[in-house]
Design a protein around this motif. Structure first.
Motif, PDB file in Angstrom:
ATOM      1  N   PRO A 283      -9.677  -5.824 -24.933  1.00 32.76           N
ATOM      2  CA  PRO A 283     -10.637  -5.027 -24.160  1.00 32.76           C
ATOM      3  C   PRO A 283     -10.145  -4.588 -22.785  1.00 32.76           C
ATOM      4  O   PRO A 283     -10.667  -3.614 -22.234  1.00 32.76           O
ATOM      5  N   ARG A 284      -9.176  -5.244 -22.225  1.00 28.57           N
ATOM      6  CA  ARG A 284      -8.713  -4.901 -20.875  1.00 28.57           C
ATOM      7  C   ARG A 284      -7.328  -4.248 -20.876  1.00 28.57           C
ATOM      8  O   ARG A 284      -6.691  -4.123 -19.832  1.00 28.57           O
ATOM      9  N   THR A 285      -6.887  -3.822 -22.060  1.00 28.19           N
ATOM     10  CA  THR A 285      -5.553  -3.239 -22.175  1.00 28.19           C
ATOM     11  C   THR A 285      -5.638  -1.781 -22.607  1.00 28.19           C
ATOM     12  O   THR A 285      -6.248  -1.471 -23.633  1.00 28.19           O
ATOM     13  N   VAL A 286      -5.026  -0.891 -21.821  1.00 23.94           N
ATOM     14  CA  VAL A 286      -4.948   0.520 -22.197  1.00 23.94           C
ATOM     15  C   VAL A 286      -3.935   0.673 -23.330  1.00 23.94           C
ATOM     16  O   VAL A 286      -2.838   0.113 -23.270  1.00 23.94           O
ATOM     17  N   MET A 287      -4.314   1.401 -24.380  1.00 27.98           N
ATOM     18  CA  MET A 287      -3.401   1.588 -25.494  1.00 27.98           C
ATOM     19  C   MET A 287      -2.512   2.803 -25.259  1.00 27.98           C
ATOM     20  O   MET A 287      -3.011   3.895 -24.989  1.00 27.98           O
ATOM     21  N   ARG A 288      -1.217   2.604 -25.356  1.00 27.58           N
ATOM     22  CA  ARG A 288      -0.251   3.702 -25.264  1.00 27.58           C
ATOM     23  C   ARG A 288       0.560   3.749 -26.556  1.00 27.58           C
ATOM     24  O   ARG A 288       1.133   2.742 -26.964  1.00 27.58           O
ATOM     25  N   TRP A 289       0.584   4.919 -27.148  1.00 23.00           N
ATOM     26  CA  TRP A 289       1.215   5.084 -28.458  1.00 23.00           C
ATOM     27  C   TRP A 289       2.721   5.286 -28.276  1.00 23.00           C
ATOM     28  O   TRP A 289       3.235   6.386 -28.293  1.00 23.00           O
TER      29      TRP A 289
ATOM     30  N   GLU B 194     -16.131   4.783 -26.796  1.00 23.64           N
ATOM     31  CA  GLU B 194     -16.966   5.242 -27.911  1.00 23.64           C
ATOM     32  C   GLU B 194     -16.203   6.296 -28.688  1.00 23.64           C
ATOM     33  O   GLU B 194     -15.686   7.260 -28.089  1.00 23.64           O
ATOM     34  N   PRO B 195     -16.101   6.189 -30.006  1.00 22.10           N
ATOM     35  CA  PRO B 195     -16.628   5.093 -30.815  1.00 22.10           C
ATOM     36  C   PRO B 195     -15.760   3.828 -30.706  1.00 22.10           C
ATOM     37  O   PRO B 195     -14.587   3.904 -30.329  1.00 22.10           O
ATOM     38  N   ARG B 196     -16.368   2.725 -31.045  1.00 22.87           N
ATOM     39  CA  ARG B 196     -15.691   1.442 -30.902  1.00 22.87           C
ATOM     40  C   ARG B 196     -14.461   1.357 -31.792  1.00 22.87           C
ATOM     41  O   ARG B 196     -14.389   1.970 -32.856  1.00 22.87           O
ATOM     42  N   SER B 197     -13.506   0.549 -31.345  1.00 27.40           N
ATOM     43  CA  SER B 197     -12.272   0.360 -32.109  1.00 27.40           C
ATOM     44  C   SER B 197     -11.910  -1.115 -32.169  1.00 27.40           C
ATOM     45  O   SER B 197     -12.341  -1.916 -31.330  1.00 27.40           O
ATOM     46  N   LEU B 198     -11.108  -1.439 -33.149  1.00 26.26           N
ATOM     47  CA  LEU B 198     -10.616  -2.813 -33.259  1.00 26.26           C
ATOM     48  C   LEU B 198      -9.721  -3.144 -32.069  1.00 26.26           C
ATOM     49  O   LEU B 198      -9.726  -4.273 -31.580  1.00 26.26           O
ATOM     50  N   TRP B 199      -8.980  -2.152 -31.597  1.00 29.67           N
ATOM     51  CA  TRP B 199      -8.147  -2.377 -30.407  1.00 29.67           C
ATOM     52  C   TRP B 199      -8.994  -2.856 -29.230  1.00 29.67           C
ATOM     53  O   TRP B 199      -8.650  -3.829 -28.568  1.00 29.67           O
TER      54      TRP B 199
END
Length: 234
Positions: A38-44, A28-33
């Motif tokens: 949905p099952r992938t952690v985002m790492r910048w 929350e809040p929702r993202s396009l990612w």
């Protein structure tokens, strides 16, 4: 149009409002990612060890803005935010119905909007150069315009070592949607906004905050005669 772009547009239209990237991987809040992965952690990460899905979404973000099938803004905490058109019209309509969105803006914010009224879209780099504002004040005034949906993003401009976001006045670049919002919020658009805000307390809180910053327009009698004194009982 690519399948990735169509899938992203469908996600925005289904949810109504989405950040492009999540904040600290929170749901929350929702993202396009989170909608697409949905099952992938985002790492910048942008080196050779970075996730290609992050790079792909960065480029997809620009395609979405350029398509104008959805509305691209920096509305939520100055982060890239995507709106379905019905939700954007409803939000804008509620703000327009409350009062003049420009009247109480600062001089510098109005100057930026005036520049965009004369030439939209243009890169943020060109806009800052035309305004003569230092970067910190420029960013602060842009934020004020983003928050009230007075400007939108419509792609990028390659005007240096790193592309700049192309921005413009909303009523020029989304004229049909602006005019519809100016006439009032339709029942269909209001329902779309309600569903989007019910799905996110964070987005609902931000919309309420922005709406409450707008000074309601005084009734015509008050404008002409001044506020009426309450009638005293005899």
């Amino acid at each position: 149009m690519s399948k990735a772009l169509e899938k992203a547009i469908a996600a925005v239209e289904r949810r109504g409002i989405l950040l492009v990237f999540p904040i600290a991987n929170r749901p929350e809040p929702r993202s396009l990612w989170s909608e697409l992965h949905p099952r992938t952690v985002m790492r910048w990460q942008w080196d050779e060890n970075g996730n290609p899905k992050v790079h792909a979404l960065w480029h997809l973000r620009e395609e979405l803005a350029r398509s104008r099938r959805v509305v691209y803004s920096k509305w939520f905490k100055n982060r890239a935010t995507l709106f379905s058109k019905p939700v954007f019209r409803a939000m804008l309509g509620e703000l327009l119905g409350r009062g003049d969105l420009v009247a109480d803006l600062g001089r510098e914010a109005r100057m930026l909007l005036d520049i965009l009224e004369d030439d939209s879209p243009q890169s943020t780099k060109a806009l800052r150069r035309a305004s003569g504002l230092p970067d910190n004040r420029f960013q602060a005034q842009l934020k004020a315009l983003w928050s009230r949906h007075l400007i939108v993003g419509v792609g990028e401009v390659d005007d240096g070592s790193f592309p700049s976001l192309a921005v413009g006045a909303t009523h020029l670049l989304f004229e049909e949607d602006w005019n519809a919002a100016s006439r009032g919020v339709s029942e269909a658009d209001r329902a779309a906004l309600s569903a989007a805000l019910e799905g996110s307390k964070a987005f609902a809180k931000e919309h309420a905050r922005v709406r409450d910053t707008i000074q309601p327009e005084a009734p015509m009698a008050d404008v002409i005669y001044g506020p009426l004194e309450p009638r005293r009982r005899r």
